[in-house]
Design an enzyme around this catalytic site. Structure first.
Site, PDB file in Angstrom:
ATOM      1  N   ARG A  31       0.871  -1.102   0.128  1.00  0.00           N
ATOM      2  CA  ARG A  31       0.176   0.201   0.235  1.00  0.00           C
ATOM      3  C   ARG A  31       0.648   1.392   0.100  1.00  0.00           C
ATOM      4  O   ARG A  31       0.582   2.090   0.668  1.00  0.00           O
ATOM      5  CB  ARG A  31      -0.948  -0.031   1.297  1.00  0.00           C
ATOM      6  CG  ARG A  31      -1.839  -1.173   1.458  1.00  0.00           C
ATOM      7  CD  ARG A  31      -2.677  -1.608  -0.054  1.00  0.00           C
ATOM      8  NE  ARG A  31      -3.494  -2.729   0.209  1.00  0.00           N
ATOM      9  CZ  ARG A  31      -3.409  -3.813  -0.531  1.00  0.00           C
ATOM     10  NH1 ARG A  31      -2.340  -3.951  -1.283  1.00  0.00           N
ATOM     11  NH2 ARG A  31      -4.172  -4.764  -0.203  1.00  0.00           N
ATOM     12  N   ALA A  67      -0.019   4.111   2.480  1.00  0.00           N
ATOM     13  CA  ALA A  67      -0.355   3.837   3.955  1.00  0.00           C
ATOM     14  C   ALA A  67       0.484   4.292   4.740  1.00  0.00           C
ATOM     15  O   ALA A  67       0.564   4.319   6.114  1.00  0.00           O
ATOM     16  CB  ALA A  67      -0.375   2.271   4.100  1.00  0.00           C
ATOM     17  N   LEU A  71       5.378   0.605   8.944  1.00  0.00           N
ATOM     18  CA  LEU A  71       5.277   0.099  10.451  1.00  0.00           C
ATOM     19  C   LEU A  71       6.427  -1.138  10.716  1.00  0.00           C
ATOM     20  O   LEU A  71       6.745  -1.271  11.869  1.00  0.00           O
ATOM     21  CB  LEU A  71       3.971  -0.203  10.625  1.00  0.00           C
ATOM     22  CG  LEU A  71       3.001   1.024  10.672  1.00  0.00           C
ATOM     23  CD1 LEU A  71       1.594   0.393  10.690  1.00  0.00           C
ATOM     24  CD2 LEU A  71       3.266   2.191  11.783  1.00  0.00           C
ATOM     25  N   GLU A 117       1.400  13.277   5.425  1.00  0.00           N
ATOM     26  CA  GLU A 117       2.377  14.282   5.594  1.00  0.00           C
ATOM     27  C   GLU A 117       3.127  14.407   4.229  1.00  0.00           C
ATOM     28  O   GLU A 117       3.630  15.563   3.918  1.00  0.00           O
ATOM     29  CB  GLU A 117       3.416  13.785   6.710  1.00  0.00           C
ATOM     30  CG  GLU A 117       2.981  13.592   7.994  1.00  0.00           C
ATOM     31  CD  GLU A 117       3.995  13.114   8.928  1.00  0.00           C
ATOM     32  OE1 GLU A 117       4.496  14.071   9.696  1.00  0.00           O
ATOM     33  OE2 GLU A 117       4.080  11.962   9.027  1.00  0.00           O
ATOM     34  N   GLU A 137      -1.711   7.424  13.631  1.00  0.00           N
ATOM     35  CA  GLU A 137      -0.544   7.669  14.514  1.00  0.00           C
ATOM     36  C   GLU A 137      -1.143   7.181  16.020  1.00  0.00           C
ATOM     37  O   GLU A 137      -0.637   6.689  17.034  1.00  0.00           O
ATOM     38  CB  GLU A 137       0.343   8.832  14.461  1.00  0.00           C
ATOM     39  CG  GLU A 137       1.054   9.126  13.334  1.00  0.00           C
ATOM     40  CD  GLU A 137       0.436   9.327  12.123  1.00  0.00           C
ATOM     41  OE1 GLU A 137      -0.882   9.618  11.968  1.00  0.00           O
ATOM     42  OE2 GLU A 137       1.175   9.905  11.120  1.00  0.00           O
ATOM     43  N   GLY A 145       5.821  12.385  12.556  1.00  0.00           N
ATOM     44  CA  GLY A 145       7.259  12.510  12.469  1.00  0.00           C
ATOM     45  C   GLY A 145       7.701  13.047  10.942  1.00  0.00           C
ATOM     46  O   GLY A 145       8.734  13.447  10.764  1.00  0.00           O
TER      47      GLY A 145
HETATM   48  C1  1HE Z   1       1.828  -1.902   5.597  1.00  0.00           C
HETATM   49  C2  1HE Z   1       1.341  -0.775   5.958  1.00  0.00           C
HETATM   50  C3  1HE Z   1       2.380  -0.023   6.679  1.00  0.00           C
HETATM   51  C4  1HE Z   1      -0.072  -1.704   5.032  1.00  0.00           C
HETATM   52  N1  1HE Z   1       3.422  -0.283   6.968  1.00  0.00           N
HETATM   53  N2  1HE Z   1       3.167  -2.435   5.907  1.00  0.00           N
HETATM   54  N3  1HE Z   1       0.073   3.898   8.813  1.00  0.00           N
HETATM   55  C5  1HE Z   1      -1.062   3.170   9.232  1.00  0.00           C
HETATM   56  O1  1HE Z   1      -1.392   3.064  10.525  1.00  0.00           O
HETATM   57  C6  1HE Z   1      -1.931   2.450   8.183  1.00  0.00           C
HETATM   58  C7  1HE Z   1      -1.765   0.993   7.974  1.00  0.00           C
HETATM   59  N4  1HE Z   1      -2.392   0.315   6.996  1.00  0.00           N
HETATM   60  C8  1HE Z   1      -3.767   0.448   6.933  1.00  0.00           C
HETATM   61  O2  1HE Z   1      -4.630   0.997   7.642  1.00  0.00           O
HETATM   62  C9  1HE Z   1      -4.256  -0.521   5.813  1.00  0.00           C
HETATM   63  O3  1HE Z   1      -3.224  -1.238   5.250  1.00  0.00           O
HETATM   64  C10 1HE Z   1      -4.861   0.307   4.539  1.00  0.00           C
HETATM   65  C11 1HE Z   1      -6.230   1.226   4.841  1.00  0.00           C
HETATM   66  C12 1HE Z   1      -3.826   1.389   4.091  1.00  0.00           C
HETATM   67  C13 1HE Z   1      -5.135  -0.401   3.309  1.00  0.00           C
HETATM   68  O4  1HE Z   1      -5.723  -1.524   3.650  1.00  0.00           O
HETATM   69  P1  1HE Z   1      -5.726  -3.048   2.498  1.00  0.00           P
HETATM   70  O5  1HE Z   1      -6.799  -3.703   3.179  1.00  0.00           O
HETATM   71  O6  1HE Z   1      -6.047  -2.590   1.185  1.00  0.00           O
HETATM   72  O7  1HE Z   1      -4.450  -3.618   2.891  1.00  0.00           O
HETATM   73  P2  1HE Z   1      -3.769  -4.320   4.049  1.00  0.00           P
HETATM   74  O8  1HE Z   1      -4.054  -5.985   4.023  1.00  0.00           O
HETATM   75  O9  1HE Z   1      -4.168  -3.876   5.458  1.00  0.00           O
HETATM   76  O10 1HE Z   1      -2.347  -4.161   3.872  1.00  0.00           O
HETATM   77  C14 1HE Z   1      -1.777  -5.232   2.538  1.00  0.00           C
HETATM   78  C15 1HE Z   1      -0.268  -5.263   2.802  1.00  0.00           C
HETATM   79  O11 1HE Z   1       0.382  -3.984   3.179  1.00  0.00           O
HETATM   80  C16 1HE Z   1      -0.156  -6.047   4.444  1.00  0.00           C
HETATM   81  O12 1HE Z   1       0.955  -6.970   4.003  1.00  0.00           O
HETATM   82  P3  1HE Z   1       1.111  -8.398   3.843  1.00  0.00           P
HETATM   83  O13 1HE Z   1       2.486  -8.790   3.926  1.00  0.00           O
HETATM   84  O14 1HE Z   1       0.161  -8.873   4.913  1.00  0.00           O
HETATM   85  O15 1HE Z   1       0.324  -8.475   2.489  1.00  0.00           O
HETATM   86  C17 1HE Z   1      -0.120  -5.022   5.245  1.00  0.00           C
HETATM   87  O16 1HE Z   1       0.911  -5.542   6.620  1.00  0.00           O
HETATM   88  C18 1HE Z   1       0.989  -3.881   4.514  1.00  0.00           C
HETATM   89  N5  1HE Z   1       1.019  -2.571   4.981  1.00  0.00           N
HETATM   90  N6  1HE Z   1       0.216  -0.334   5.503  1.00  0.00           N
HETATM   91  C19 1HE Z   1       4.003  -1.536   6.622  1.00  0.00           C
HETATM   92  N7  1HE Z   1       1.949   1.381   6.883  1.00  0.00           N
HETATM   93  C20 1HE Z   1       7.343   9.738   9.660  1.00  0.00           C
HETATM   94  S1  1HE Z   1       6.099   9.603  10.857  1.00  0.00           S
HETATM   95  C21 1HE Z   1       4.792   8.748   9.994  1.00  0.00           C
HETATM   96  C22 1HE Z   1       3.893   8.046  10.998  1.00  0.00           C
HETATM   97  C23 1HE Z   1       3.018   7.223  10.447  1.00  0.00           C
HETATM   98  O17 1HE Z   1       2.910   7.334   9.223  1.00  0.00           O
HETATM   99  S2  1HE Z   1       1.783   6.297  11.190  1.00  0.00           S
HETATM  100  C24 1HE Z   1       0.536   5.653  10.129  1.00  0.00           C
HETATM  101  C25 1HE Z   1       0.969   4.178   9.611  1.00  0.00           C
END
Ligand code: 1HE
Length: 263
Positions: A31, A67, A71, A117, A137, A145
């Protein structure tokens, strides 16, 4: 479309359409989560932009723009490493906002956390109707961040940002448009075309005008009014004195320049 001569990680793809460079987040299976390699690749792209590029379009592959922070990398960091990591994002995102040329971000699907961001660094934002915004977050026990606490309140206000972080509230594409987060809202699948059209138009501007909008305008807006007016007078006289401005003014007076018409 042509390639661009630069070495980027597999999570990014770059190409060129005339005076517009296009950077695609190309990690759809994750994503478009932003890992360190991708952040450094974004820095490479903005550093290596060749002469002749007048604007950039930034967009994402797959169902979502981004996304946010990867993480998977987060759990390994201690406090000192966390500060350095945030500093890395700040350095790279500054290169987008205060770089060489304006950036048009084309948004769709999830624009969350660090993805929001990243979008906030762009100079023009286009959203497809599928777009939604979140700052998860809060629920992950972390804080923004990537410059979010500096850039987002200027776009949507402290109160809305605090609400998003504290309650997990998300905003739709339409709400984002109404609150000024984006200035263009288009049908699903139409964002890239709109972004390219806007970027091509931006690339036709005099380079000094684009410089002034990117570098002088946001700083003037933060200054005390008297300082801002002085800075505006300087910027405006510098732009006017440039040959490009003189040629464009002459073209208008000779009935060759474009008119400001309703779009
Ligand atoms: C990820 C990430 C990620 C997906 N880091 N791997 N961001 C978040 O807290 C958002 C986290 N992501 C989600 O809420 C959802 O993935 C989505 C709404 C964006 C998309 O949902 P969906 O159903 O289309 O996909 P999915 O099944 O959740 O994810 C598909 C794959 O992407 C899955 O990996 P897989 O190996 O199991 O297939 C997920 O683990 C992976 N994936 N998002 C790592 N963020 C400088 S400070 C900034 C601080 C932040 O950005 S915090 C917010 C982080």
């Amino acid at each position: 479309m042509q390639g661009l001569a630069m070495t980027l990680p597999a999570s990014l793809a770059a190409e060129r359409d005339g005076a517009v460079a296009i950077l695609k987040l190309a990690r759809p299976l994750k994503r478009n989560a932003l890992d360190d390699e991708t952040i450094l690749g974004i820095e490479t792209f903005f550093t290596a932009l060749p002469d002749g590029i007048g604007a950039v379009v930034l967009h994402g592959e797959g169902e979502h723009f981004s996304a946010g922070l990867d993480l998977g990398e987060l759990k390994e960091r201690d406090v000192t490493q966390g500060i350095a990591h945030s500093g890395l994002w700040h350095r790279v995102f500054d290169k987008i906002q205060f770089g060489k040329v304006p950036v048009v971000a084309v948004l769709h699907g999830a624009v969350v956390g660090g993805g929001l961001e990243l979008a906030a660094c762009a100079h023009v934002r286009v959203a497809e109707h599928s777009t939604y915004y979140a700052l998860p977050e809060g629920s992950r026990g972390i804080f923004v961040g990537g410059g979010g606490s500096v850039r987002l309140p200027r776009l949507i206000g402290v109160a809305r940002m605090a609400d998003m972080m504290l309650t997990g509230r998300t905003y739709s594409a339409e709400e984002g448009q109404a609150m000024g987060l984006t200035t263009y809202l288009v049908d699903v699948g139409k964002g890239l075309r709109k972004g390219l059209e806007l970027a091509a138009r931006i690339a036709e501007n005099a380079p000094l005008t684009n410089f002034a909008v990117m570098h002088a305008l946001p700083r003037i807006a933060e200054m005390d009014p008297a300082g801002g007016l002085a800075m505006e007078a300087l910027m405006s006289s510098i732009a006017q004195a440039d040959g490009e401005a003189k040629a464009r003014l002459k073209a208008f007076l000779e009935k060759r320049g474009p008119k400001a018409t309703r779009s």
